[in-house]
Design a protein around this motif. Structure first.
Motif, short mmCIF file in Angstrom:
data_model
loop_
_atom_site.label_atom_id
_atom_site.label_comp_id
_atom_site.label_asym_id
_atom_site.label_seq_id
_atom_site.Cartn_x
_atom_site.Cartn_y
_atom_site.Cartn_z
N ARG A 163 1.04 -1.51 0.37
CA ARG A 163 0.16 -0.06 0.16
C ARG A 163 0.65 0.98 -0.13
N TRP A 164 0.56 2.92 -1.17
CA TRP A 164 1.89 3.45 -0.73
C TRP A 164 1.86 4.05 0.69
N TYR A 165 0.70 3.78 1.12
CA TYR A 165 0.89 4.56 2.94
C TYR A 165 1.39 3.74 3.97
N VAL A 166 2.15 2.94 3.75
CA VAL A 166 2.93 2.18 3.90
C VAL A 166 4.83 2.91 4.27
N LEU A 167 4.58 3.45 3.37
CA LEU A 167 5.80 4.74 3.07
C LEU A 167 5.95 5.87 3.66
N LEU A 168 4.52 6.13 4.43
CA LEU A 168 4.30 7.27 5.34
C LEU A 168 4.56 6.80 7.17
N PHE A 169 5.09 4.83 6.88
CA PHE A 169 5.32 4.81 8.82
C PHE A 169 7.19 5.38 8.90
N ILE A 170 7.41 4.46 7.37
CA ILE A 170 9.20 4.34 7.18
C ILE A 170 10.01 4.87 6.82
N TYR A 171 9.58 6.83 6.04
CA TYR A 171 10.42 7.33 5.69
C TYR A 171 10.93 8.18 7.00
N PRO A 172 9.62 8.33 7.04
CA PRO A 172 9.83 9.06 8.95
C PRO A 172 11.49 8.54 9.77
N THR A 173 11.08 7.26 9.38
CA THR A 173 12.78 6.75 10.23
C THR A 173 14.04 7.22 9.55
N LEU A 174 13.79 7.46 8.28
CA LEU A 174 14.99 8.65 7.72
C LEU A 174 15.28 9.39 7.65
N THR A 175 13.60 10.32 7.98
CA THR A 175 14.10 12.33 7.58
C THR A 175 13.84 12.46 9.54
N VAL A 176 13.15 11.77 10.18
CA VAL A 176 13.66 12.70 11.16
C VAL A 176 14.02 12.55 11.75
N PRO A 177 15.12 12.01 12.12
CA PRO A 177 16.09 11.90 13.19
C PRO A 177 17.72 13.23 12.56
N PHE A 178 17.62 13.69 11.00
CA PHE A 178 18.06 13.95 10.45
C PHE A 178 17.37 15.31 10.28
N CYS A 179 16.27 15.52 10.64
CA CYS A 179 15.66 17.30 10.34
C CYS A 179 15.77 17.80 11.70
N THR A 180 15.24 16.44 12.78
CA THR A 180 15.80 17.34 14.60
C THR A 180 17.05 17.40 14.81
N TRP A 181 17.94 16.88 14.01
CA TRP A 181 19.38 16.93 14.90
C TRP A 181 19.36 18.75 13.56
N ILE A 182 19.36 18.77 12.63
CA ILE A 182 19.05 20.06 12.29
C ILE A 182 18.09 21.24 12.95
N MET A 183 16.91 21.04 13.34
CA MET A 183 15.90 22.06 14.66
C MET A 183 17.31 21.86 15.74
N ILE A 184 17.76 20.75 15.97
CA ILE A 184 18.18 21.00 17.21
C ILE A 184 19.72 22.28 16.90
N GLY A 185 19.90 22.26 16.26
CA GLY A 185 21.86 23.20 15.68
C GLY A 185 20.62 24.30 16.07
N TYR A 186 19.70 24.13 15.22
CA TYR A 186 19.04 26.23 14.81
C TYR A 186 18.77 26.63 15.58
N PHE A 187 18.02 25.89 16.54
CA PHE A 187 17.70 26.00 17.83
C PHE A 187 18.29 26.62 18.62
N ALA A 188 19.23 25.42 18.99
CA ALA A 188 20.68 25.63 20.21
C ALA A 188 22.42 27.47 19.52
N SER A 189 21.44 27.71 18.29
CA SER A 189 21.87 28.81 18.18
C SER A 189 20.53 29.89 18.18
#
Lengths: 303, 366
Positions: A163-189
């Motif tokens: 089902r195409w929506y299975v990707l909605l569960f899978i992709y965040p495992t790739l995107t969330v860590p990196f985006c969180t990391w980027i945002m931690i850097g921005y917020f820390a500044s």
């Protein structure tokens, strides 16, 4: 030594200002040289794609100069854009990307805020842990993830695989860590006094996030959005594994599976499909680049 | 408007005690300045009053209520930060009204308060600008405006002028004083600059190593310091400390600075110091302005001596002279026309009526 002496009485005389400008000139020449080289290197494939997409199948297989179009035609474009199947791939890709970007932002922005600002026990370790999960190659994860969804289907009867929506569960495992990391850097500044001022002004943590941090960290937010979008738009391995029915495919997989029939490569349409697929990220980059670069934090504090 | 009280307030970070049991009563309308060197605990104390730091021990009261566990937003305080901490994406008006908007004040009242505060601070023309379009002084005014519109019980200032250049700092100091005279809100102001402390405060609290050294009006601190730390910290150039001892010669008590130099103490001072043991190691505390050029007719208690100057610093209205007494560097302030020259001998006079005598070991002013 006498050649560098500046005589104010003779302003018209050409003065050699030492090696500074000569250095700069050479640095610029080298920069242009390598930048041109790099531009050619990275632009050749898309140009070749564009050229091929404008050719008929007959011309592609003919032994003529591959870098020139002798009989330009839009038949590949017309063929793809009128094909329900191709539009379905496009639609699936768009749906997946938009949902994934939304899910990613909804998770990673509050997570980054908590990790960067709300000092709690283990927050520093957790922040590092978030980044470490990103370092695991995704090609290692698809088999266990597939197993997880298969088991989930067996236990609950809810079939997510294919089902195409299975990707909605899978992709965040790739995107969330990196985006969180980027945002931690921005917020820390962002200077600590800014949230302290907001807290004294009576803002709750949530209000501090939505009314101060998100607007101030907008460039970072956009960087993270672009990243999440690119990942979900261009992902190939996971959709190839998790979706098989034609109506569930996303663009990159769809192009490959439907336009290659056995050993027959429909090059014209493949190139056209790839070009059309590359268009949305290009357009998004072009519009958001200014934001991406702009520093909105200027003037928050001293300076 | 409210009074503020600190009762045995302690702040511990792991095993370091940043603030070691502070007792302080701040009256309603009072302007209190916490002053001291870096790391003396003054900022931590202010942040504990604000609620930005937890209290490890003791009580903090605002308006008679213990606020130890009250979050900052409910303490009814406003704070001005060293780096202004303006919200960069909001205009001046939005910055000033942010707190009121969060509390859902009626729009008309918000506008009235912002207009009034802007008028008071002379920033009416800037009201629609963003912080990055403002100069340092203007940003500091906006930060003060943000505090004023809230009409809080207490103003807290954390080194608000440290980021400004020297000239602007003097100007803003006067502005702050004017604003306080108008709004009369109880104010706690932290600075490391003793001149700021002296000029602004109703009472100054001198802090050192997490403790209060002395609390007093600027004049009390200047003329009656309790410890060597306060005596040395308040006043610029700093007070001189010259090793000395007491001795009795022919029934008069005198103070011996070097083998060559000894002065008879004025009667009032002699009576005060008479009970001290003659063997004790003492320090003579004397401010530079009480070490001046000598005249033909010296008043009572003023003694002259000869020395050779090391360095002179002409300041315009006065000349600072530096010399050594048995290796101890000493600074004096002489008239610019007194003929002080680098390396030249000079006759100076010491006003012993304004001397202080300190115990060298304990640093206590006797």
């Amino acid at each position: 030594m006498s050649s560098v002496t500046i005589d104010k009485a003779a302003p018209t005389r050409t003065v050699k200002y030492g090696s500074m400008s000569r250095d700069r000139k050479w640095a610029l020449r080298w920069s242009y040289f390598f930048l041109t080289l790099f531009a050619i290197f990275s632009l050749l494939p898309p140009i070749y794609m564009l050229i091929t997409s404008l050719k008929s199948s007959a011309e592609i297989s003919a032994a003529t100069n591959p870098w020139w179009v002798f009989h330009p035609t839009l038949e590949n474009y017309v063929g793809l854009l009128t094909s329900n199947q191709f539009l379905r791939f496009f639609w699936n890709s768009a749906l997946v990307s938009i949902f994934v970007v939304t899910i990613t932002m909804l998770i990673s922005v509050p997570a980054a805020f908590a990790l960067a600002r709300m000092r709690f026990w283990g927050s520093a370790t957790l922040a590092t842990g978030v980044f470490l999960t990103y370092l695991i190659p995704d090609s290692l994860l698809f088999i266990p993830l597939f197993k997880v969804f298969a088991l989930f289907g067996d236990w609950t009867g809810i079939q997510l695989i294919n089902r195409w929506y299975v990707l909605l569960f899978i992709y965040p495992t790739l995107t969330v860590p990196f985006c969180t990391w980027i945002m931690i850097g921005y917020f820390a500044s962002i200077p600590k006094e800014l949230d302290e001022a907001a807290i004294i002004d009576g803002a709750s943590w949530f209000q501090t996030l939505t009314r101060i941090f998100i607007p101030v960290a907008l460039p970072g937010l956009i960087a993270a959005t672009i990243f999440a979008f690119t990942v979900s738009w261009a992902q190939f391995l996971y959709p190839l594994v998790f979706t098989t029915s034609t109506d569930q495919l996303v663009l990159p997989v769809g192009i490959i599976t439907t336009l290659i029939k056995g050993d027959v490569f429909n090059w014209g349409q493949i190139m056209t499909g790839a070009l059309l697929g590359a268009a949305p990220p290009l357009i998004i980059y072009a519009f958001l680049m200014d934001y991406y670069i702009a520093g909105l934090t200027a003037g928050a504090t001293k300076g | 408007m409210a009074d503020v009280a600190l009762r045995k307030v302690v702040k511990r970070y792991d095993d370091v005690e940043a603030v070691r049991g502070i007792d302080l009563d701040i009256a309603d309308h009072e302007f209190i300045v916490l002053v001291g060197p870096s790391g003396c605990g003054k900022s931590t104390t202010l942040r504990m009053i604000a609620g930005l730091e937890d209290i490890s021990d003791g009580d903090i009261m605002i308006g008679g209520d213990v606020v130890n566990d009250v979050p900052p937003k409910d303490r009814d305080i406003a704070m001005v930060f060293q780096n202004y901490a303006l919200y960069p994406h909001m205009t001046v008006a939005e910055n000033m009204s942010f707190g009121l908007r969060l509390k859902h004040y009626p729009k008309a009242e918000i506008k009235a308060r912002v207009t009034e505060a802007a008028r008071l601070l002379d920033i009416t023309d800037l009201i629609d600008r963003k912080p990055k379009q403002l100069s340092g002084g203007q940003r500091q005014r906006v930060a003060m405006g943000r505090a004023i519109v809230r009409n809080p019980k207490v103003f807290l200032f954390d080194e608000p002028l440290s980021n400004l250049d020297a000239k602007l700092r003097v100007q803003m100091r006067i502005e702050i004083k004017k604003v306080h005279q108008k709004v009369r809100t109880t104010t706690v102001y932290v600075t490391h600059d003793q001149v700021e402390a002296m000029t602004l405060a109703d009472r100054v609290v001198v802090m050192n190593k997490g403790r209060i050294e002395q609390i007093g009006t600027p004049n009390e601190l200047y003329h009656k310091p309790a410890t060597r730390f306060v005596a040395g910290f308040i006043g610029s150039p700093a007070m001189n400390f010259i090793p000395c001892r007491l001795e009795e010669v022919g029934g008069t008590l005198q103070i011996r600075l070097t083998d060559r130099i000894a002065f008879a103490l004025p009667p009032a001072r002699a009576a005060r110091y008479n009970s001290l043991p003659r063997t004790e190691k003492l320090l003579l505390g004397i401010r530079p302005e009480h070490l001046t050029e000598s005249h033909a007719h010296l008043g009572p208690g003023i003694e002259s001596f000869d020395t050779v100057l090391d360095v002179t610093e002409p300041m315009g209205m006065e000349t600072l002279v530096y010399f050594g007494l048995d290796g101890t560097p000493v600074c004096g302030r002489v008239d610019p026309n007194a003929g002080a020259k680098d390396g030249a001998p000079m006759r100076l006079a010491m006003d012993l009526n304004n001397m202080h005598l300190l115990n060298e070991a304990t640093g206590v002013v006797l």
